[in-house]
Design an enzyme around this catalytic site. Structure first.
Site, PDB file in Angstrom:
ATOM      1  CE1 TYR A 107     -14.278 -40.553 -14.332  1.00 21.82           C
ATOM      2  CE2 TYR A 107     -16.658 -40.823 -14.379  1.00 21.82           C
ATOM      3  CZ  TYR A 107     -15.458 -40.040 -13.827  1.00 21.82           C
ATOM      4  OH  TYR A 107     -16.078 -40.458 -12.154  1.00 21.82           O
ATOM      5  CG  ASP A 150     -10.328 -39.139 -13.713  1.00 20.86           C
ATOM      6  OD1 ASP A 150      -9.422 -39.892 -13.673  1.00 20.86           O
ATOM      7  OD2 ASP A 150     -11.172 -38.804 -12.867  1.00 20.86           O
ATOM      8  CG  ASN A 152     -10.798 -43.192 -12.762  1.00 17.23           C
ATOM      9  OD1 ASN A 152     -10.538 -42.684 -11.318  1.00 17.23           O
ATOM     10  ND2 ASN A 152     -11.448 -42.693 -13.434  1.00 17.23           N
ATOM     11  CG  HIS A 253      -9.628 -34.744 -10.774  1.00 15.21           C
ATOM     12  ND1 HIS A 253      -8.986 -36.187 -11.355  1.00 15.21           N
ATOM     13  CD2 HIS A 253     -10.402 -35.853  -9.641  1.00 15.21           C
ATOM     14  CE1 HIS A 253      -9.515 -36.886 -10.460  1.00 15.21           C
ATOM     15  NE2 HIS A 253     -10.217 -37.088 -10.259  1.00 15.21           N
TER      16      HIS A 253
END
Length: 262
Positions: A107, A150, A152, A253
């Site tokens: 993450y 994720d 990002n 998401h």
């Protein structure tokens, strides 16, 4: 062995336990990697997952934010975590399956709203996190590994609804895209999703701010599945479960899937 893996930023595993159970019941991936669990490990609601056969879990947690977990129907041993950029955040966990495949669940920091590390500490932390990942992959040279999470960042022009309009928006700025490319190159990682779906707009995240996210379709592909070159040819059947973005009390998401024959 053939197994299907999914990655999903769940935005609170306790709040959204019902839709995690829905995904496990309806889609039945062998391995589910969750990010932004927002829970200490001991408070992750594992009982319902175990009843569905997901009796293995490796996780790192924090109260109220961050947090990563890997749920598995297949036997899996924990192989550690890394505190990239020294943030003290629960943002990485790794598990190894019996066939020797290591799964890294990440993450990456979101980076705040201003793409300038002088004006926004969070943006600097994001770039530092990616630099540390890059350096680790340079030194470790991962093998027989899958990296999901994720991250990002939406790297390609067709990973966002408008390349031109998002060039100065955190998650698609050139400096972030370059940092992610360097991180990917350092480990020789192959983007399995785009290996399977090489053309066309593809998103895994739609903002809560949109009145009608589905109709507006202003998405970004922030969630990724990568593999090392020694197993990348074994990956196939990639897809984004877009419908999950419309489930009751959804995450912003959608889950991303891939299957591997290993």
């Amino acid at each position: 062995m053939t197994f299907t893996l999914a990655t999903w930023n769940i935005n609170s595993v306790r709040l959204r336990e019902p839709i995690v159970l829905k995904l496990l019941q309806e889609e039945a991936p062998d391995v589910l990697c969750l990010q932004e669990c927002k829970s200490p490990v001991e408070k992750i609601p594992t009982e319902g997952f175990a009843e569905l056969g997901y009796t293995h879990m490796v996780a790192r947690g924090q109260k109220g934010y961050n947090g990563v977990a890997i749920l598995s129907r297949l036997p899996m041993e924990e192989v550690g975590d890394k505190d990239f950029a020294g943030l003290g955040h629960a943002r990485h966990i790794a598990g190894r399956l019996e066939n020797g495949v290591t799964i890294h669940n990440f993450y990456v920091p979101a980076g705040g709203d201003i793409p300038d590390r002088e004006k926004n500490e969070k943006f600097g932390q994001k770039l530092d996190y990616l630099s540390d990942m890059r350096d680790w992959f340079h030194s470790e040279k991962p093998e027989k590994s899958i990296l999901v999470g994720d991250l990002n960042i939406a790297p390609r022009e067709d990973d966002v609804w408008s390349h031109k309009q998002l060039l100065k928006v955190v998650s698609h700025t050139p400096i972030e895209v370059e940092a992610l490319a360097e991180t990917q190159d350092a480990g020789g990682w192959i983007d399995i999703t785009r290996q399977d779906i090489p053309e066309g707009q593809l998103y895994s995240w739609w903002s809560y701010r949109a009145r009608d996210w589905d109709a507006a379709d202003k998405g970004r592909r922030l969630d990724h599945v990568w593999a090392t070159p020694d197993i990348s040819n074994a990956g196939h059947s990639s897809r984004v479960l877009r419908d999950a973005r419309g489930w009751e009390k959804p995450s912003d998401h959608a889950p991303v899937f891939a299957t591997f024959d290993l």
